[in-house]
Design a protein around this motif. Structure first.
Motif, short mmCIF file in Angstrom:
data_model
loop_
_atom_site.label_atom_id
_atom_site.label_comp_id
_atom_site.label_asym_id
_atom_site.label_seq_id
_atom_site.Cartn_x
_atom_site.Cartn_y
_atom_site.Cartn_z
N GLU A 155 81.33 37.62 -1.26
CA GLU A 155 80.67 36.35 -1.59
C GLU A 155 79.36 36.73 -2.27
OE1 GLU A 155 80.07 33.75 1.77
OE2 GLU A 155 82.22 33.50 2.13
N GLU A 206 75.81 36.09 -3.87
CA GLU A 206 74.82 35.05 -3.58
C GLU A 206 73.44 35.44 -4.11
OE1 GLU A 206 75.00 33.75 0.49
OE2 GLU A 206 77.19 33.97 0.52
N VAL A 255 73.21 30.84 4.17
CA VAL A 255 73.54 29.43 3.98
C VAL A 255 75.02 29.33 3.62
CG1 VAL A 255 72.98 27.36 2.64
CG2 VAL A 255 71.20 29.06 3.13
N LYS A 278 80.92 37.96 10.14
CA LYS A 278 79.89 37.77 9.12
C LYS A 278 78.69 38.70 9.27
CE LYS A 278 80.53 33.98 6.40
NZ LYS A 278 80.39 34.07 4.92
N ASP A 299 77.51 38.77 0.56
CA ASP A 299 77.73 38.40 1.96
C ASP A 299 79.20 38.74 2.25
OD1 ASP A 299 78.18 37.06 4.37
OD2 ASP A 299 78.14 35.07 3.45
ZN ZN Z 1 78.07 33.42 2.18
#
Ligand code: ZN
Length: 203
Positions: A54, A56, A6, A106, A85
């Motif tokens: 990142e 999460e 997300v 990603k 992430d």
């Molecule tokens: Zn992320």
């Protein structure tokens, strides 16, 4: 299995990347090969010079479901952790700028790191959990599930409109403000409700 991620689920992080607040969740996928195998370090990929962490909250789906009503969504996961992430920000910016898909930035090998799993029953309130990422012992990101634009239950419901959720699928629920670059030899540690779940070296 698949990994559903997300984007833009925390207002402050959305602003730090100069993005608009979404009206519905921003979703993207990572393949199973993106999972960083346990006990391995994260090897800095040679196609990027600006890999960001990142941190999460991650939930693991434990039932098959499609068109799940948000009020039943809590029955579809039993375990949680904190994950990273990893994002090749330079590549992502180039791809976004050209309006191209951002998977290369990603979804590459090792881009989904996972902490130890915690049973949901050990968490007082999944809608109000706190997590934290430290880099070399310095706090970089603090997130609370209560600050999410779309709660875990809403995400499960929204995601299942598009993708059938299967046992073992993972949802990376978005990152709070404070993302930044990693460098070789950095040590990343992540905590959920003050329990250390992830300890990872960058190589
Ligand atoms: Zn992320």
């Amino acid at each position: 299995m698949k990994i559903i991620c997300v984007g833009r689920n925390y207002a402050q992080h959305t602003k730090e990347l100069n993005n608009e607040l979404p009206k519905e969740p921003v979703l993207f996928l990572k393949p199973e090969s993106a999972i960083l195998l346990k006990r391995l370090p994260f090897f800095y990929p040679d196609f990027s010079k600006d890999v960001h962490y990142e941190a999460e909250l991650v939930v693991k789906i434990n039932r098959v479901g499609k068109h799940i009503d948000a009020k039943f969504a809590h029955k579809y996961y039993n375990e949680l952790t904190v994950g990273i992430d990893f994002t090749a920000r330079d590549l992502q910016s180039q791809l976004k700028g050209k309006g191209l898909p951002w998977e290369k930035a990603k979804a590459f090998d090792g881009s989904a790191a996972l902490g130890k799993w915690v049973d949901k029953s050990e968490i007082k309130n999944p809608n109000n959990m706190k997590f934290e990422l430290m880099v070399n012992g310095i706090s970089k990101q603090i997130g609370e599930s209560a600050q999410m634009l779309f709660s875990i239950d809403t995400l499960i419901s929204e995601i299942s409109k598009y993708f059938t959720l299967k046992i073992g699928d993972l949802i990376f629920t978005g990152t709070p403000a404070g993302v930044g670059p990693v460098s070789k030899s950095d040590q990343l540690t992540a905590y959920l409700e003050n329990r250390k779940l992830l300890d990872l070296k960058i190589k």
